[in-house]
Design an enzyme around this catalytic site. Structure first.
Site, PDB file in Angstrom:
ATOM      1  N   ARG A 182       0.825  -1.198   0.000  1.00  0.00           N
ATOM      2  CA  ARG A 182       0.000   0.000   0.000  1.00  0.00           C
ATOM      3  C   ARG A 182       0.864   1.255   0.000  1.00  0.00           C
ATOM      4  O   ARG A 182       0.537   2.248  -0.626  1.00  0.00           O
ATOM      5  CB  ARG A 182      -0.922   0.005   1.224  1.00  0.00           C
ATOM      6  CG  ARG A 182      -1.902   1.183   1.175  1.00  0.00           C
ATOM      7  CD  ARG A 182      -3.048   1.006   2.135  1.00  0.00           C
ATOM      8  NE  ARG A 182      -4.080   2.011   1.889  1.00  0.00           N
ATOM      9  CZ  ARG A 182      -5.217   2.068   2.556  1.00  0.00           C
ATOM     10  NH1 ARG A 182      -5.482   1.175   3.484  1.00  0.00           N
ATOM     11  NH2 ARG A 182      -6.101   2.993   2.292  1.00  0.00           N
ATOM     12  N   SER A 188     -10.157   6.155  15.661  1.00  0.00           N
ATOM     13  CA  SER A 188     -11.080   5.025  15.566  1.00  0.00           C
ATOM     14  C   SER A 188     -10.564   3.832  16.360  1.00  0.00           C
ATOM     15  O   SER A 188     -11.332   3.162  17.073  1.00  0.00           O
ATOM     16  CB  SER A 188     -11.261   4.631  14.091  1.00  0.00           C
ATOM     17  OG  SER A 188     -12.007   3.448  13.972  1.00  0.00           O
ATOM     18  N   GLY A 230     -10.679  -0.199  19.072  1.00  0.00           N
ATOM     19  CA  GLY A 230      -9.643  -1.212  18.969  1.00  0.00           C
ATOM     20  C   GLY A 230      -9.362  -1.553  17.517  1.00  0.00           C
ATOM     21  O   GLY A 230      -9.965  -0.989  16.597  1.00  0.00           O
ATOM     22  N   LEU A 240      -9.928  -3.769  14.575  1.00  0.00           N
ATOM     23  CA  LEU A 240     -10.964  -4.730  14.194  1.00  0.00           C
ATOM     24  C   LEU A 240     -10.429  -5.827  13.281  1.00  0.00           C
ATOM     25  O   LEU A 240     -10.968  -6.932  13.244  1.00  0.00           O
ATOM     26  CB  LEU A 240     -12.117  -3.992  13.503  1.00  0.00           C
ATOM     27  CG  LEU A 240     -12.771  -2.872  14.322  1.00  0.00           C
ATOM     28  CD1 LEU A 240     -13.910  -2.238  13.531  1.00  0.00           C
ATOM     29  CD2 LEU A 240     -13.283  -3.398  15.656  1.00  0.00           C
ATOM     30  N   GLU A 297       0.373  -2.114   7.923  1.00  0.00           N
ATOM     31  CA  GLU A 297       1.270  -1.091   8.456  1.00  0.00           C
ATOM     32  C   GLU A 297       0.522   0.152   8.909  1.00  0.00           C
ATOM     33  O   GLU A 297       0.897   0.781   9.908  1.00  0.00           O
ATOM     34  CB  GLU A 297       2.332  -0.711   7.428  1.00  0.00           C
ATOM     35  CG  GLU A 297       3.376   0.234   7.995  1.00  0.00           C
ATOM     36  CD  GLU A 297       4.528   0.506   7.044  1.00  0.00           C
ATOM     37  OE1 GLU A 297       5.303   1.441   7.314  1.00  0.00           O
ATOM     38  OE2 GLU A 297       4.654  -0.223   6.035  1.00  0.00           O
ATOM     39  N   ARG A 298      -0.532   0.540   8.213  1.00  0.00           N
ATOM     40  CA  ARG A 298      -1.308   1.719   8.638  1.00  0.00           C
ATOM     41  C   ARG A 298      -1.926   1.480  10.010  1.00  0.00           C
ATOM     42  O   ARG A 298      -1.902   2.358  10.877  1.00  0.00           O
ATOM     43  CB  ARG A 298      -2.408   2.046   7.619  1.00  0.00           C
ATOM     44  CG  ARG A 298      -1.893   2.673   6.333  1.00  0.00           C
ATOM     45  CD  ARG A 298      -3.044   3.137   5.450  1.00  0.00           C
ATOM     46  NE  ARG A 298      -3.687   4.335   5.972  1.00  0.00           N
ATOM     47  CZ  ARG A 298      -4.907   4.403   6.454  1.00  0.00           C
ATOM     48  NH1 ARG A 298      -5.675   3.316   6.501  1.00  0.00           N
ATOM     49  NH2 ARG A 298      -5.409   5.532   6.887  1.00  0.00           N
ATOM     50  N   ARG A 299      -2.483   0.287  10.226  1.00  0.00           N
ATOM     51  CA  ARG A 299      -3.060  -0.036  11.533  1.00  0.00           C
ATOM     52  C   ARG A 299      -1.993  -0.061  12.611  1.00  0.00           C
ATOM     53  O   ARG A 299      -2.214   0.381  13.740  1.00  0.00           O
ATOM     54  CB  ARG A 299      -3.776  -1.395  11.459  1.00  0.00           C
ATOM     55  CG  ARG A 299      -5.183  -1.339  10.849  1.00  0.00           C
ATOM     56  CD  ARG A 299      -5.666  -2.714  10.451  1.00  0.00           C
ATOM     57  NE  ARG A 299      -5.101  -3.119   9.169  1.00  0.00           N
ATOM     58  CZ  ARG A 299      -5.022  -4.384   8.766  1.00  0.00           C
ATOM     59  NH1 ARG A 299      -5.423  -5.366   9.567  1.00  0.00           N
ATOM     60  NH2 ARG A 299      -4.521  -4.670   7.593  1.00  0.00           N
TER      61      ARG A 299
END
Length: 301
Positions: free
Chosen positions: A48, A67, A72, A74, A93-95
């Site tokens: 990404r 969020s 948490g 998800l 990686e974004r999370r």
């Protein structure tokens, strides 16, 4: 007994494609809750980040962090075990970044058994299934996925797609793979998606930022001069032109481009004509036929 070298990824060969493959792969992974400090990111590994230069934008990460702080994570991060006892991130990686901003101490992960090649396949496959992919993201991810699936380079993949579209045997089951993953087949990916790889960075940004529709940029691809494409892109964005209107602006430029190209070819041919006298036999006869055809074409202009 003659051995043949297997193409693509042996670790996932035989699996169904698309969502079915994703389900089968995740069913075999182990779900864990681990310290976030145990998860490590390999630079430039996340597809990404390569396809979406705005993926790690601070504002977007802040929104995701908010969020995560409220609900948490998800969807678990995809990881593989490292020799030091930690985990190497495969996808998410974004999370992972947003979770750090949210001060999470532990994160849910799916642990896969994967070498470098399989991890790359999993990363692209996970990204290919995201619902928020733009057509540009999806196209670049799709060709990376096809390359991993077949063991071919992207130009080779495009060549094979065109062969299959024209009737060649689909030995790599590209149609089934694309239908199962994206819901579109060989024809779309060989004729339309492949053209997206020819877009300029400026054109890709305009599409990503939703300032212009991809169908408009398709009309600019035949133009060889980047400056002309840039000028027309800016006009199309400013005036809100559609594909038909853009095509009308491109047509006269293409006509000039064809004439200019022909002049260059004539000039080049003029320097090589004396070599025709050296031809013998069938080659000489073929040259005479071509000369007669050219003379006939010129006389009936």
């Amino acid at each position: 007994m003659t051995q043949t070298k297997a193409r693509g990824l042996p670790h996932v060969s035989g699996l169904a494609t698309g969502l079915a493959a994703l389900t089968e792969l995740t069913d075999k992974a182990v779900h864990r809750l681990v310290d976030i400090q145990q998860v490590h990111v390999n630079p430039d590994f996340n597809p990404r980040g390569r396809f979406d230069p705005d993926a790690f934008n601070e504002d977007r990460l802040a929104a995701l962090s908010s969020s995560i702080r409220a609900e948490g994570i998800l969807s678990p991060l995809w990881v593989r075990a490292r020799p030091d006892g930690g985990y190497a991130l495969i996808a998410g990686e974004r999370r992972w970044r947003a979770a750090q901003l949210a001060d999470l101490k532990k994160v849910p992960v799916l642990v896969f058994e994967a070498d470098d090649r399989r991890a790359a396949y999993l990363a692209v496959l996970e990204n290919a299934q995201r619902e928020d992919l733009s057509i540009v993201d999806e196209t670049f991810a799709g060709f990376a996925l096809l390359s991993a699936h077949t063991g071919l380079t992207v130009p080779e993949v495009i060549g094979r797609l065109n062969q299959v579209r024209k009737g060649a045997e689909d030995t790599l089951e590209l149609e089934a793979f694309l239908r199962g993953t994206y819901g579109t087949g060989v024809s779309v990916w060989s004729q339309h998606r492949a053209r997206i790889l020819e877009f300029t960075p400026e054109e890709l940004s305009a599409i990503q930022e939703r300032r212009i529709d991809v169908s408009v940029v398709y009309e600019l691809v035949p133009l060889k001069a980047r400056e002309e494409r840039s000028v027309l892109l800016q006009r199309a964005v400013q005036d809100g032109l559609n594909a038909t209107q853009t095509r009308e602006l491109v047509r006269p430029l293409l006509a000039r481009q064809t004439v200019s190209g022909l002049k260059a070819e004539v000039s080049e041919l003029r320097s090589t004509l004396p070599r025709l006298a050296r031809l013998k036999g069938d080659a000489a006869e073929r040259a005479r036929q071509l000369i007669r055809e050219l003379q006939n074409l010129i006389e009936h202009e």
